[in-house]
Design a protein around this motif. Structure first.
Motif, PDB file in Angstrom:
ATOM      1  N   LYS A  64      18.457  -2.952   6.888  1.00 45.99           N
ATOM      2  CA  LYS A  64      19.877  -3.124   6.538  1.00 45.99           C
ATOM      3  C   LYS A  64      20.270  -4.593   6.434  1.00 45.99           C
ATOM      4  CE  LYS A  64      20.395   1.325   6.915  1.00 45.99           C
ATOM      5  NZ  LYS A  64      20.479   2.158   5.701  1.00 45.99           N
ATOM      6  N   ALA A  65      19.599  -5.435   7.168  1.00 47.85           N
ATOM      7  CA  ALA A  65      19.913  -6.867   7.116  1.00 47.85           C
ATOM      8  C   ALA A  65      18.775  -7.657   7.756  1.00 47.85           C
ATOM      9  CB  ALA A  65      21.209  -7.174   7.865  1.00 47.85           C
ATOM     10  N   VAL A  66      18.616  -8.878   7.260  1.00 49.03           N
ATOM     11  CA  VAL A  66      17.703  -9.821   7.918  1.00 49.03           C
ATOM     12  C   VAL A  66      18.486 -11.121   8.110  1.00 49.03           C
ATOM     13  CG1 VAL A  66      15.540 -11.094   7.774  1.00 49.03           C
ATOM     14  CG2 VAL A  66      15.686  -8.784   6.822  1.00 49.03           C
ATOM     15  N   LEU A  67      18.517 -11.603   9.325  1.00 52.04           N
ATOM     16  CA  LEU A  67      19.302 -12.800   9.632  1.00 52.04           C
ATOM     17  C   LEU A  67      18.394 -13.944  10.059  1.00 52.04           C
ATOM     18  CD1 LEU A  67      21.925 -11.025  11.898  1.00 52.04           C
ATOM     19  CD2 LEU A  67      22.374 -11.979   9.655  1.00 52.04           C
ATOM     20  N   THR A  68      18.782 -15.153   9.667  1.00 50.19           N
ATOM     21  CA  THR A  68      18.086 -16.328  10.178  1.00 50.19           C
ATOM     22  C   THR A  68      19.135 -17.302  10.719  1.00 50.19           C
ATOM     23  OG1 THR A  68      18.186 -17.598   8.131  1.00 50.19           O
ATOM     24  CG2 THR A  68      16.296 -16.101   8.405  1.00 50.19           C
ATOM     25  N   GLY A  69      18.689 -18.414  11.257  1.00 48.32           N
ATOM     26  CA  GLY A  69      19.604 -19.377  11.874  1.00 48.32           C
ATOM     27  C   GLY A  69      20.645 -19.933  10.917  1.00 48.32           C
ATOM     28  N   GLU A  70      20.337 -19.913   9.622  1.00 47.42           N
ATOM     29  CA  GLU A  70      21.295 -20.454   8.654  1.00 47.42           C
ATOM     30  C   GLU A  70      22.523 -19.560   8.498  1.00 47.42           C
ATOM     31  OE1 GLU A  70      20.903 -23.462   7.543  1.00 47.42           O
ATOM     32  OE2 GLU A  70      18.987 -23.550   8.596  1.00 47.42           O
ATOM     33  N   LYS A  90      14.573 -26.414  13.537  1.00 45.12           N
ATOM     34  CA  LYS A  90      13.324 -26.463  14.290  1.00 45.12           C
ATOM     35  C   LYS A  90      13.337 -25.475  15.453  1.00 45.12           C
ATOM     36  CE  LYS A  90      13.966 -30.232  17.686  1.00 45.12           C
ATOM     37  NZ  LYS A  90      13.300 -31.404  18.250  1.00 45.12           N
ATOM     38  N   VAL A  91      12.139 -25.151  15.923  1.00 44.30           N
ATOM     39  CA  VAL A  91      12.023 -24.323  17.122  1.00 44.30           C
ATOM     40  C   VAL A  91      11.691 -25.244  18.288  1.00 44.30           C
ATOM     41  CG1 VAL A  91      11.349 -22.205  15.937  1.00 44.30           C
ATOM     42  CG2 VAL A  91       9.572 -23.828  16.662  1.00 44.30           C
ATOM     43  N   ARG A  92      12.189 -24.863  19.475  1.00 47.32           N
ATOM     44  CA  ARG A  92      12.012 -25.735  20.642  1.00 47.32           C
ATOM     45  C   ARG A  92      11.175 -25.100  21.748  1.00 47.32           C
ATOM     46  NH1 ARG A  92      17.285 -26.778  18.783  1.00 47.32           N
ATOM     47  NH2 ARG A  92      17.596 -28.976  18.265  1.00 47.32           N
ATOM     48  N   TYR A  93      10.846 -23.811  21.603  1.00 47.50           N
ATOM     49  CA  TYR A  93       9.932 -23.204  22.585  1.00 47.50           C
ATOM     50  C   TYR A  93       9.210 -22.032  21.949  1.00 47.50           C
ATOM     51  CZ  TYR A  93      13.494 -19.528  23.661  1.00 47.50           C
ATOM     52  OH  TYR A  93      14.394 -18.486  23.607  1.00 47.50           O
ATOM     53  N   TYR A  94       8.066 -21.751  22.510  1.00 46.65           N
ATOM     54  CA  TYR A  94       7.257 -20.620  22.057  1.00 46.65           C
ATOM     55  C   TYR A  94       8.001 -19.332  22.410  1.00 46.65           C
ATOM     56  CZ  TYR A  94       3.439 -17.221  22.126  1.00 46.65           C
ATOM     57  OH  TYR A  94       2.662 -16.110  21.923  1.00 46.65           O
ATOM     58  N   GLY A  95       8.220 -18.485  21.409  1.00 51.42           N
ATOM     59  CA  GLY A  95       8.951 -17.249  21.674  1.00 51.42           C
ATOM     60  C   GLY A  95      10.417 -17.322  21.298  1.00 51.42           C
ATOM     61  N   GLU A  96      10.873 -18.488  20.822  1.00 52.90           N
ATOM     62  CA  GLU A  96      12.283 -18.623  20.448  1.00 52.90           C
ATOM     63  C   GLU A  96      12.606 -17.715  19.265  1.00 52.90           C
ATOM     64  OE1 GLU A  96      13.625 -22.640  19.773  1.00 52.90           O
ATOM     65  OE2 GLU A  96      15.677 -21.965  19.383  1.00 52.90           O
ATOM     66  N   PRO A  97      13.718 -16.992  19.316  1.00 51.72           N
ATOM     67  CA  PRO A  97      14.091 -16.141  18.175  1.00 51.72           C
ATOM     68  C   PRO A  97      14.362 -16.986  16.928  1.00 51.72           C
ATOM     69  CG  PRO A  97      15.363 -15.561  20.144  1.00 51.72           C
ATOM     70  CD  PRO A  97      14.646 -16.844  20.443  1.00 51.72           C
ATOM     71  N   VAL A  98      13.692 -16.630  15.821  1.00 53.32           N
ATOM     72  CA  VAL A  98      13.929 -17.355  14.570  1.00 53.32           C
ATOM     73  C   VAL A  98      14.554 -16.458  13.503  1.00 53.32           C
ATOM     74  CG1 VAL A  98      12.199 -19.167  14.832  1.00 53.32           C
ATOM     75  CG2 VAL A  98      11.536 -17.003  13.839  1.00 53.32           C
ATOM     76  N   ALA A  99      14.381 -15.174  13.631  1.00 52.20           N
ATOM     77  CA  ALA A  99      14.989 -14.252  12.656  1.00 52.20           C
ATOM     78  C   ALA A  99      15.263 -12.937  13.367  1.00 52.20           C
ATOM     79  CB  ALA A  99      14.064 -14.042  11.473  1.00 52.20           C
ATOM     80  N   LEU A 100      16.159 -12.164  12.760  1.00 52.87           N
ATOM     81  CA  LEU A 100      16.550 -10.886  13.359  1.00 52.87           C
ATOM     82  C   LEU A 100      16.588  -9.848  12.244  1.00 52.87           C
ATOM     83  CD1 LEU A 100      17.525  -9.916  16.193  1.00 52.87           C
ATOM     84  CD2 LEU A 100      19.860 -10.314  15.372  1.00 52.87           C
ATOM     85  N   VAL A 101      15.876  -8.766  12.448  1.00 49.51           N
ATOM     86  CA  VAL A 101      15.855  -7.679  11.467  1.00 49.51           C
ATOM     87  C   VAL A 101      16.739  -6.557  11.989  1.00 49.51           C
ATOM     88  CG1 VAL A 101      14.386  -5.938  10.382  1.00 49.51           C
ATOM     89  CG2 VAL A 101      13.505  -8.233  10.828  1.00 49.51           C
ATOM     90  N   VAL A 102      17.540  -5.980  11.113  1.00 48.59           N
ATOM     91  CA  VAL A 102      18.332  -4.806  11.493  1.00 48.59           C
ATOM     92  C   VAL A 102      17.895  -3.664  10.592  1.00 48.59           C
ATOM     93  CG1 VAL A 102      20.634  -3.908  11.945  1.00 48.59           C
ATOM     94  CG2 VAL A 102      20.257  -6.378  11.911  1.00 48.59           C
TER      95      VAL A 102
END
Lengths: 777, 157
Positions: A64-70, A90-102
């Motif tokens: 239904k949606a894909v979200l990123t930091g932008e 940029k990412v600052r740690y291993y495992g940091e959320p970069v995208a979200l799928v719905v």
């Protein structure tokens, strides 16, 4: 027969729900039309995001949606607003959320998440707090100066990785060292670790047609969620409604806000439909916040009679990639930095530093288990150098009424309790006098170590709590409060306090187990072992409110002055003639005369509480009051060490806490024992290890080991009761404290057993082997 | 052996009732119990067999339902915490304060209940081995040990 009041064991209110599978936790609320969100996380600890390709994931049927930091370029944070919900640039740690799928199902969401391709350009990593403060260290946050600082007492050092610094300057430490006969120095290395609440973090969000946001979350801080979401998304606070059902363990890890924001933006991206986001165990360990790491250097001096004279300390708190509550964890270290000992000359610097490790948050003990490890190991080193019994050294130097704390708060019997009674009782139950190091057979050494603890709180100076009381027509009471039930039985405690005040059967008091920010009065956060104190005070005020109303009505009905009336056993009666009484049920919905006329109305009780004499600490000296009281205690661990293979096993663990007053004995004992078990885990096995690229290696319960059944020692728990005058029925907070001194007591026992100085955690056999052999096979 | 190809209709028996369900071959029992049957007593804790919060009984033996395919449950009797009928271990857990947050409780109850049925008089080492399958983060485990022993000793009505 019902039970009345405090001081006796009461079964927790929600007991049967929890043994029948009926207790519902956030992710148990599943409906067919709810969408599922899944995060895509960073595979690097520090890297520029060059590109995120979401095209194939977006076109997958069911997505239904894909979200990123932008998509949501906002920043949040409880102290420093340094944190994007999804990484940007940029990412600052291993495992940091970069995208979200719905997507329409967890199945589709997982499939789509695997189809998102992120192109990274690796950057040099900060893999320890010491690296973070190197002069040429790369910056984790280049634009720190642009960040909004939310609280007044945060002191960042811009263009470095130091996001806060706290100081204690008391007396003249440097000069006092010149007078010392004995000085010990040591450095300590304590790694990050994780909460491992059995319920992973979980949040759901939906937005209705009026724009009202509904969040359901496994959280210790529903009211913080409301405030933070309303702030960053510019919504009226009345438009954000947060509901928290039962929570499957918190330990501080569910105090911050993270998944709730992601669930909200996920719902917003799909027109407000309900979305659930639940952490996998792996995400819960690395993507959501963990427990702080600490590097420390201490110098402690005493006169030859063992009286402590001076201490100098430098702490580096590894707050990871984002600050979250790191600055307050840093403050908590300095506030209690001397341990519960009288030291008139203190020089303490504590820095909260960004690294490329997972970001940290509150954890049971709120930095005290770490700082206690340092100071309590120092006490044993000093005792050894003085050739003095470590228990005697502690006894001699224990704080007592008339002394002042590192932040120059005057110690009283009420705000501190009696540490020396705890030490004496501990010696008795652990049989200290039989000797602390004994050879029991060839290669097997039995040893005991001890540690003292103290802890005050570091809430905002205006933290609040509140209670509403309503009556049912039969006279039973509904108690509505905003604290969350995640294990320590705080709802039952509230009912006990009310039961005591009204002299009423606790079974006739029901308490809301869930919290809803729309209906429940605000309770700051369910943290810091402050619930009994804050909520309990509010309960007492609410009880006084209903007593006043009940007696006012009864005075009219019984034709007598109000001051002649007493309340007990669900009745209002005339003190000098108890045969004249009215039961609650004839008063609580107003009073009806025989002719049918009615007066007054339903009784609605309320009580609230705000911290009232706390203040911001002075930036240069640390002077000020951070919490209303301390809880003190003494702990010991007895182990059997095998010289041949460097292993050891736990024999006994003992705790004596000055609880002020024990409200629910079996529950209190359980809380202390649970804390001790966690402390043994921290001391003996729990830690994050990282590869050279700062990636966490222990991301599952297969590799991140906690204590298991059958590995535990015999537990000994005892209480001292020195009243805390301003606390409900004199009871101090005790929920966190079982953990605090245990790693230190273990370190002391093992150092004695193996005759080596263990100044790092966790104490795994490999650590002992390395220390004893130099790591040479 | 039977074989599933694609989404299939199967029947499983849970808490002594038959349920006809449409499943994928890859569906795990834990998800089916929770999402299709609404039996949320079994909890996800790691989906990796490490923590035991999802433990159910399969023909009376404790099994981590995150490690079992729903398809494997066909022809077997599944018991979840919702299927415990006033079992002594439930009362023992309450009386001994053997839980705090309650999230691991369903799983521990199922292991203890099965243990009491299969090994009515176990040596300590057997209790240790059985209960090491699960994790509790709130209690010290001692409370859970006392609870199972009171049941084994017949001290619970």
């Amino acid at each position: 027969m019902g039970s009345i009041g405090v001081g006796k064991t009461v079964i927790r209110k929600e007991a049967w729900e929890k043994v029948t599978g009926q207790a519902k936790y956030t992710d148990d609320f599943i409906s067919n039309h709810i969408l599922t969100a899944q995060m895509v996380t960073s595979t690097y600890a520090h890297a520029k995001i060059q590109n995120i390709d979401i095209s194939s994931a977006s076109s997958l049927p069911g997505v239904k949606a894909v979200l990123t930091g932008e998509d949501y370029p906002v920043l949040f944070g409880q102290l420093i607003e340094d944190h994007p919900p999804l990484a940007r640039d940029k990412v600052r740690y291993y495992g940091e959320p970069v995208a979200l799928v719905v997507a329409d199902s967890a199945f589709t969401a997982a499939k789509a998440a695997a189809m998102i391709h992120v192109l990274y350009e690796p950057l040099p990593v900060i893999n320890s707090p010491l690296q973070a403060v190197d002069t040429n260290a790369p910056l984790v946050h280049e634009k720190m100066i642009m960040y909004q600082i939310v609280k007044e007492d945060i002191y960042p050092n811009y263009d470095t990785n130091i996001c806060d610094q706290k100081k204690i300057r008391k007396g003249d430490a440097e000069k006092a060292f010149e007078q010392c006969d004995v000085i010990v120095e040591a450095a300590f290395h304590l790694p990050q670790s994780d909460h491992i609440a059995m319920e992973t973090r979980s949040a759901q969000a939906r937005i209705d047609a009026s724009g009202t946001v509904y969040i359901k979350s496994a959280s210790q801080s529903p009211f913080s969620i409301k405030k933070i979401i309303s702030k960053i998304f510019h919504l009226d606070q009345s438009k954000v409604i947060v509901e928290v059902p039962f929570v499957g363990g918190g330990f501080g890890g569910k105090a911050p806000v993270q998944l709730e924001i992601l669930a909200y933006i996920a719902s917003a991206a799909v027109g407000g439909r309900a979305v659930r986001l639940t952490n996998s165990r792996e995400n819960d360990i690395v993507s959501s916040p963990c427990r702080m790491g600490l590097e420390a250097k201490l110098k402690l001096g005493a006169s030859k009679d063992g009286m402590l004279q001076s201490v100098q300390m430098k702490y580096l708190v590894d707050t990871g990639a984002y600050s979250d509550i790191g600055p307050t964890l840093t403050k908590a270290i300095i506030v209690d930095c001397t341990g519960p000992y009288k030291i008139d000359n203190v020089h303490c610097d504590a820095f909260c530093v960004y690294t490329n490790h997972p970001y940290v948050t509150s954890y049971r003990g709120f930095s005290h288990a770490s700082s206690a490890f340092c100071i309590e190991r120092m006490m044993d080193k000093l005792a050894q150098k003085l050739n003095m019994d470590p228990a005697e050294l502690r006894y001699k130097n224990a704080l007592c009424p008339g002394c002042t704390s590192p932040t120059q708060v005057k110690i009283t019997s009420s705000n501190f309790g009696n540490l020396n009674s705890c030490i004496l009782k501990l010696k008795e139950i652990i049989n200290w006098s039989e000797g602390t190091r004994m050879k029991v057979e060839e290669n097997i050494i039995r040893a005991k170590g001890m540690a003292c603890l103290w802890k005050t709180s570091n809430s905002p100076t205006d933290a609040v709590s509140g209670v509403f009381l309503t009556f049912n027509p039969d006279g039973t009471i509904n108690l509505n409060c905003g604290c969350v039930e995640y294990g320590p039985s705080m709802k039952t405690t509230a009912a006990q306090i009310l039961s005591e005040k009204l002299k009423m059967d606790i079974n006739h008091i029901s308490v809301n187990m869930d919290v809803n920010t729309k209906y429940s009065p605000e309770h700051w956060k369910t943290v810091a072992s402050m619930t009994t104190y804050m909520l309990g005070r509010a309960v007492l005020r609410a009880a006084e409110d209903v007593i006043r109303q009940l007696t006012s009505i009864a005075a009219v009905a019984l034709h007598c002055p109000r001051e002649d009336l007493e309340v007990a056993e669900e009745k209002v009666y005339v003190r000098h003639d108890p045969s004249l009484f009215l039961p609650f049920k004839e008063l609580v919905h107003g009073y009806k005369f025989l002719n049918g006329n009615a007066v007054f109305g339903p009784i609605l009780g309320q009580g609230s509480f705000i911290m009232n004499d706390l203040n911001i600490l002075d930036q240069e000296t640390g002077k000020g009051k951070s919490g209303p009281f301390w809880t003190v205690g003494a702990q010991a661990v007895e182990i059997e060490y095998n010289k041949k293979d460097y292993t050891y096993r736990f024999i006994k663990a003992a705790t004596v806490i000055d609880a002020g007053r024990v409200l629910n004995p079996k529950m209190a004992e359980g809380l202390i024992k649970g804390g001790m078990c966690m402390g043994l885990g921290l001391g003996s096995r729990e830690s994050f290890s990282y590869d050279e690229e700062a990636r966490v290696l222990d991301t599952s319960l297969r590799t991140y080991k906690v204590m298991h059944f059958g590995e535990t020692p015999e537990y000994l728990v005892s209480f001292i009761e020195t009243p805390q005058i301003d606390a409900p029925y004199h009871a101090r907070g005790i929920a966190e404290h079982g953990i605090i001194g245990i790693p230190a007591a273990l370190g002391n026992a093992l150092s004695l057993a193996a005759q080596a100085e263990f100044d790092e955690l966790p104490l795994v056999p490999e650590t002992i082997w390395r220390m004893k052999t130099g790591g040479i096979l | 052996m039977f074989c599933l190809k694609g989404k299939s209709l199967i029947t499983i028996n849970v808490n002594e009732e038959d349920y006809e369900l449409l499943i994928r071959p890859s569906d795990i029992l834990l998800d089916t119990l929770r999402n299709q049957l609404g039996l949320t007593g079994a909890k996800p804790g790691c989906n990796n067999g490490d923590c035991g919060t999802c433990t159910v009984l399969v023909n009376g033996w404790p099994v981590k339902s995150c490690l079992m395919l729903t398809a494997e449950a066909v022809g077997k009797k599944i018991t979840t915490v919702e299927g415990l009928k006033a079992a002594p271990i439930q009362k023992a857990f309450i009386e001994q304060f053997a839980f705090q947050c309650g999230y691991c409780t369903s799983g521990f109850l199922m292991v203890c209940h099965a243990l009491a049925g299969i090994h009515p008089d176990p040596p300590d080492i057997v209790i240790d081995e059985w209960l090491q399958s699960n994790i509790c983060r709130c209690t010290s485990y001692e409370e859970i040990g006392t609870a199972i022993r009171t049941v084994l000793d017949g001290k619970i009505e």
